[in-house]
Design a protein around this motif. Sequence first.
Motif, PDB file in Angstrom:
ATOM      1  N   THR A 180      -1.760  -6.302   2.536  1.00  0.00           N
ATOM      2  CA  THR A 180      -2.392  -5.285   3.374  1.00  0.00           C
ATOM      3  C   THR A 180      -1.562  -4.007   3.449  1.00  0.00           C
ATOM      4  O   THR A 180      -2.091  -2.905   3.278  1.00  0.00           O
ATOM      5  CB  THR A 180      -2.640  -5.842   4.793  1.00  0.00           C
ATOM      6  N   ASP A 181      -0.268  -4.140   3.701  1.00  0.00           N
ATOM      7  CA  ASP A 181       0.589  -2.952   3.819  1.00  0.00           C
ATOM      8  C   ASP A 181       0.605  -2.142   2.527  1.00  0.00           C
ATOM      9  O   ASP A 181       0.526  -0.913   2.555  1.00  0.00           O
ATOM     10  CB  ASP A 181       2.017  -3.345   4.220  1.00  0.00           C
ATOM     11  N   GLU A 182       0.696  -2.831   1.397  1.00  0.00           N
ATOM     12  CA  GLU A 182       0.695  -2.140   0.100  1.00  0.00           C
ATOM     13  C   GLU A 182      -0.603  -1.374  -0.134  1.00  0.00           C
ATOM     14  O   GLU A 182      -0.591  -0.230  -0.569  1.00  0.00           O
ATOM     15  CB  GLU A 182       0.839  -3.162  -1.042  1.00  0.00           C
ATOM     16  N   VAL A 183      -1.716  -2.019   0.154  1.00  0.00           N
ATOM     17  CA  VAL A 183      -3.017  -1.388  -0.068  1.00  0.00           C
ATOM     18  C   VAL A 183      -3.192  -0.195   0.856  1.00  0.00           C
ATOM     19  O   VAL A 183      -3.597   0.890   0.422  1.00  0.00           O
ATOM     20  CB  VAL A 183      -4.170  -2.407   0.117  1.00  0.00           C
ATOM     21  N   TRP A 220      -3.381   4.433   0.225  1.00  0.00           N
ATOM     22  CA  TRP A 220      -4.473   5.312   0.641  1.00  0.00           C
ATOM     23  C   TRP A 220      -4.129   6.201   1.835  1.00  0.00           C
ATOM     24  O   TRP A 220      -4.748   7.245   2.035  1.00  0.00           O
ATOM     25  CB  TRP A 220      -5.703   4.475   1.006  1.00  0.00           C
ATOM     26  N   PHE A 221      -3.187   5.758   2.670  1.00  0.00           N
ATOM     27  CA  PHE A 221      -2.893   6.482   3.904  1.00  0.00           C
ATOM     28  C   PHE A 221      -1.391   6.695   4.068  1.00  0.00           C
ATOM     29  O   PHE A 221      -0.588   5.949   3.512  1.00  0.00           O
ATOM     30  CB  PHE A 221      -3.403   5.691   5.127  1.00  0.00           C
ATOM     31  N   THR A 222      -1.021   7.680   4.879  1.00  0.00           N
ATOM     32  CA  THR A 222       0.390   7.882   5.219  1.00  0.00           C
ATOM     33  C   THR A 222       0.759   6.882   6.311  1.00  0.00           C
ATOM     34  O   THR A 222      -0.107   6.295   6.969  1.00  0.00           O
ATOM     35  CB  THR A 222       0.638   9.308   5.745  1.00  0.00           C
ATOM     36  N   ALA A 223       2.057   6.706   6.537  1.00  0.00           N
ATOM     37  CA  ALA A 223       2.519   5.783   7.578  1.00  0.00           C
ATOM     38  C   ALA A 223       1.999   6.210   8.942  1.00  0.00           C
ATOM     39  O   ALA A 223       1.630   5.367   9.771  1.00  0.00           O
ATOM     40  CB  ALA A 223       4.037   5.710   7.571  1.00  0.00           C
ATOM     41  N   ASP A 224       1.932   7.529   9.198  1.00  0.00           N
ATOM     42  CA  ASP A 224       1.422   8.019  10.478  1.00  0.00           C
ATOM     43  C   ASP A 224      -0.055   7.667  10.656  1.00  0.00           C
ATOM     44  O   ASP A 224      -0.490   7.272  11.739  1.00  0.00           O
ATOM     45  CB  ASP A 224       1.609   9.536  10.588  1.00  0.00           C
TER      46      ASP A 224
END
Length: 91
Positions: free
Chosen positions: A70-73, A77-81
């Motif tokens: 999940t974290d990789e995917v 696509w999204f930034t950490a923020d």
Amino acid sequence: MTELNAAGVPSGPIYSIDQMFKYAQVQYLGIAQDVPNTEGRDIRLLGQPVTLSRTPSKMVARPPEFSEQTDEVLASWFTADEIGAKQNKVM
């Protein structure tokens, strides 16, 4: 299935997972393969249905565990923020 085959439409049964591993063709072809999971125990998976003489296939990697990637995917696509903001909205 009988009517479909009689009408020239290729068809066959849909098996549950346990039925599929017991299916005579799966056993005959030897395409059920054991792959170790994250706990070191083997899980049985269905391999390639085709056997090639010069390049036989063997499963060497297991599928990911539930939510393992999940974290990789999300990071692709999204930034950490953005991920943090979305998680805060869910909670």
